[in-house]
Design an enzyme around this catalytic site. Structure first.
Site, mmCIF file in Angstrom:
data_model
loop_
_atom_site.group_PDB
_atom_site.id
_atom_site.type_symbol
_atom_site.label_atom_id
_atom_site.label_comp_id
_atom_site.label_asym_id
_atom_site.label_seq_id
_atom_site.Cartn_x
_atom_site.Cartn_y
_atom_site.Cartn_z
ATOM 1 N N SER A 58 0.837 -1.191 0.000
ATOM 2 C CA SER A 58 0.000 0.000 0.000
ATOM 3 C C SER A 58 0.871 1.240 0.000
ATOM 4 O O SER A 58 2.063 1.184 0.306
ATOM 5 C CB SER A 58 -0.947 0.008 1.196
ATOM 6 O OG SER A 58 -0.303 0.617 2.292
ATOM 7 N N LYS A 59 0.216 2.322 -0.349
ATOM 8 C CA LYS A 59 0.904 3.594 -0.512
ATOM 9 C C LYS A 59 1.686 3.980 0.741
ATOM 10 O O LYS A 59 2.747 4.570 0.672
ATOM 11 C CB LYS A 59 -0.145 4.674 -0.794
ATOM 12 C CG LYS A 59 0.242 5.586 -1.940
ATOM 13 C CD LYS A 59 -0.712 6.730 -2.059
ATOM 14 C CE LYS A 59 -1.904 6.362 -2.929
ATOM 15 N NZ LYS A 59 -2.841 7.427 -3.178
ATOM 16 N N ARG A 60 1.113 3.613 1.887
ATOM 17 C CA ARG A 60 1.755 3.991 3.139
ATOM 18 C C ARG A 60 3.118 3.307 3.309
ATOM 19 O O ARG A 60 3.941 3.718 4.080
ATOM 20 C CB ARG A 60 0.850 3.661 4.320
ATOM 21 C CG ARG A 60 0.000 4.836 4.750
ATOM 22 C CD ARG A 60 -1.118 4.395 5.658
ATOM 23 N NE ARG A 60 -2.134 3.672 4.893
ATOM 24 C CZ ARG A 60 -2.660 2.516 5.239
ATOM 25 N NH1 ARG A 60 -2.271 1.926 6.329
ATOM 26 N NH2 ARG A 60 -3.573 1.945 4.490
#
Ligand code: GLU
Length: 468
Positions: free
Chosen positions: A249-251
């Protein structure tokens, strides 16, 4: 799945334009594309923009740019769902007339209360069928001023079964799924409905997509059934996990194709790596796009989640960098330098630099890190100066400078000048070459110093040596 399909193969990728092209979507796009190409079929790009609030033209542009960058050429599209509203409305009307869909006048508040009641009773959340027509049932009076949604009248009996191209047979009982909204009160279709009408209208035969849609597939299969439409085959690819074992994920790092393009990866390396992330052909790690097309028959897709491995991607990219044409790398390195604010007037001059450094680089960013020294002043570390540019070597640096000032500037003559200097000062090669590297290149290690120096303008070398 090695059995060749009987109808012309048509596949599609259907991204929602709410951000960049995600790596997971790029991977299913690749599988869909390769499968169509393998069978001489067609591949369609469809933009699923029914989430009007979050869809943007900028995302569409980015997605298309990433598809081009990866070389995933499509035969049709982009088809925009929001330009097909009339078609969805017509299909909804047909379904209502046929009794496979119905208007539901529940307000958001009523639906909220329904949900709260079910939660309080510990029941599964589902539509309670208030507006679902049944033989002999009297429906409530239509309230004034409420715009209805349209729901699919999902069968209550029986089960839905399909043989997933990736996961194998899957069965869900119809009682597990409820009457899904297919058209919102504002006239915009929901994903599960639009996707079915589109896959039907576009004669899609094989759907490769992410695991997160497995739970939607029973509804879609029932909708295909209600429409009398031929059913495509479905293949759900497991999620891609980050290095920490959680969903990528982007995080937790870069997840968009664009980020890897900017990060200095080559598209063919990206394709190769994405392909292997969930599919295999024996032990082959490196293969061309043509080989993938020749091999990709939908078999050997992995059932278990793949793990994103930046080190392996870097290795794959490094292999492609070694083979890459120098003029092409020169363009890419120039782009990288320009993005750092370094002016590069003559791109072609970078080609011999790429030839010299590409073997030791994993990305074009690393390549630009090397080449930058030809364009901007270097700042050697104080400890490198202290360790290597000693008082003992300074006279040798001075005589090298004098020699370099007087020769015809090429690799051979530079090499001779260095040899003559170490002979004169009774030094070993590294005793002179390392301080030269520190002063001219800003670092103690480089490829062969004569080759490295020959690509500089002579005056730059002389000026940097003078700083000793
Ligand atoms: N718009 C959906 C997505 O991006 C497409 C899913 C599908 O391929 O059916 O996840």
């Amino acid at each position: 799945m090695s059995q060749p399909p009987t109808t012309p193969v048509r596949t599609r990728i259907a991204p929602s334009p709410t951000g960049f092209l995600h790596l997971g979507t790029a991977r299913t796009a690749l599988y869909s594309w390769a499968y169509a190409r393998h069978h001489g079929g067609q591949f369609v790009l469809r933009i699923e923009d029914t989430d009007v609030a979050r869809s943007t033209q900028d995302s569409v542009d980015q997605i298309i740019a990433s598809m081009h960058w990866l070389g995933l050429d499509y035969d049709e599209g982009p088809v925009y769902q929001m330009q097909r509203l009339q078609r969805y409305h017509a299909v909804v009307e047909q379904m209502i007339a046929a009794g496979t869909a119905y208007r539901c006048y529940c307000t958001p508040e009523e639906l909220e209360a329904m949900k709260a009641g079910q939660e309080a009773r510990g029941e599964k959340r589902r539509y309670d069928g208030t507006w679902r027509p049944e033989p002999g049932k009297t429906l409530p009076p239509v309230p004034d001023g409420v715009k209805p949604a349209v729901r699919f009248r999902n069968p209550v009996e029986g089960e839905v079964t399909w043989d997933d191209l990736v996961k194998g047979p899957i069965t869900i009982a119809n009682r597990e799924i409820d009457d899904l909204i297919i058209l919102r009160p504002d006239g915009v279709p929901t994903y599960n409905f639009a996707v079915v009408v589109d896959d039907w209208d576009m004669s899609i035969t094989h759907v490769f997509r992410g695991d997160e849609h497995v739970n939607n597939t029973p509804w879609q299969i029932n909708l295909f059934g209600a429409l009398g439409a031929p059913l495509p085959l479905f293949g759900h690819c497991p999620v891609i996990l980050g290095e920490d074992g959680l969903k990528l994920s982007k995080r937790r790092g870069a997840v968009s194709v664009t980020a890897y393009e900017e990060g200095g990866y080559l598209p063919e390396a990206m394709l190769n790596y994405l392909a292997r992330l969930g599919w295999s052909h024996g032990d082959d790690e490196l293969f061309t796009r043509e080989q993938m097309v020749a091999w990709f028959d939908g078999s050997h897709l992995s059932k278990s989640p793949a793990q994103w491995d930046p080190a392996k991607l870097a290795w794959v990219n490094a292999q492609y960098m070694k083979q890459a044409d120098d003029a092409r790398l020169a363009k890419l390195a120039a782009q990288q330098l320009r993005s750092r604010g370094v002016a590069v007037a003559d791109e072609a001059a970078l080609a011999p630099m790429c030839a010299l450094f590409k073997d030791r680089c994993s990305t074009t960013v690393e390549l630009a890190d090397w080449i930058e020294m030809y364009f901007v002043p270097v700042a050697p570390k104080a400890e490198d100066i202290t360790a290597h540019v000693t008082d003992a070597v300074k006279p040798a640096l001075e005589s090298l400078r004098d020699r370099l000032a007087a020769i015809d500037w090429d690799k051979g003559t530079i090499q001779q000048a260095i040899k003559d200097t170490i002979a004169e000062h009774k030094l070993k090669m590294p005793q002179l070459a390392v301080p030269v590297r520190v002063l001219v290149c800003g670092r103690p290690q480089t490829p062969s110093i004569d080759a490295v120096l020959s690509l500089f303008a002579r005056d730059d070398v002389l000026a940097r040596l003078r700083t000793a």
